[in-house]
Design an enzyme around this catalytic site. Structure first.
Site, PDB file in Angstrom:
ATOM      1  N   HIS A  58      -4.122   3.941  -3.646  1.00  0.00           N
ATOM      2  CA  HIS A  58      -3.351   4.553  -3.065  1.00  0.00           C
ATOM      3  C   HIS A  58      -3.423   6.203  -2.571  1.00  0.00           C
ATOM      4  CE1 HIS A  58       0.241   7.835  -2.756  1.00  0.00           C
ATOM      5  NE2 HIS A  58       1.118   6.982  -2.897  1.00  0.00           N
ATOM      6  N   PHE A  59      -4.795   6.017  -1.553  1.00  0.00           N
ATOM      7  CA  PHE A  59      -4.778   4.783  -0.600  1.00  0.00           C
ATOM      8  C   PHE A  59      -5.712   4.972  -0.554  1.00  0.00           C
ATOM      9  CE2 PHE A  59      -0.686   7.064   0.532  1.00  0.00           C
ATOM     10  CZ  PHE A  59       0.408   5.780   0.106  1.00  0.00           C
TER      11      PHE A  59
END
Length: 157
Positions: A58-59
């Site tokens: 993420h991410f």
């Protein structure tokens, strides 16, 4: 927790937080509580670091703290208020509701998040709170949450 400890605690380090809350790494979202005002409000701290497991996905290449974990940090700070007030020991504080959640700015590794939690009302074992998450004084997320103290089944201890 003794009655004296319940009334005298105005801040909490990670050891004290772990006495108040059942959460543990990697799901303990509060590193320190810098202020607890009776059973009315608290300010919890989360130091966001790049080596936390959520940043793996993420991410990749652009890590952002998931909003749900900001809400969880708010809820854990609120849970510490409930646990401290009632001296619940082995009982649990369940997260019940989320209303009016808003995410204003991304939170990234290196940020220090402050969870400002203020009790709106309490009826029996049900508590309602307004919460703001702040970084450098700016609101990054906010929500109204509800919690309930649940007496733990002694057979599950």
């Amino acid at each position: 927790m003794t009655e004296d400890a319940k009334t005298s605690l105005s801040s909490a380090d990670i050891i004290e937080i772990m006495k108040l809350l059942p959460h543990r790494y990697p799901f303990l979202m509060v590193d320190r509580i810098i202020e607890i005002d009776s059973d009315n409000s608290a300010i919890g701290i989360k130091n966001v670091t790049a080596n936390e497991p959520q940043f793996t996905g993420h991410f990749p290449g652009s890590p952002i703290m998931p909003g749900v974990l900001l809400i969880e940090g708010m809820a854990q700070t609120a849970g510490a208020i409930c646990a401290r007030k009632d001296g619940i020991g082995g009982n649990l504080v369940y997260f019940m509701t989320i209303d009016n959640a808003r995410f204003r700015k991304p939170v990234v590794p290196g940020d220090r998040v402050e969870f400002h939690v203020v009790k709106q009302k309490q009826r029996g074992t049900i508590w309602k709170f307004h919460c703001d998450a702040k970084v450098d004084g700016s609101v990054v997320a906010e929500a109204d949450i509800g919690a309930m103290i649940v007496r733990k089944d002694p057979d599950q201890a």
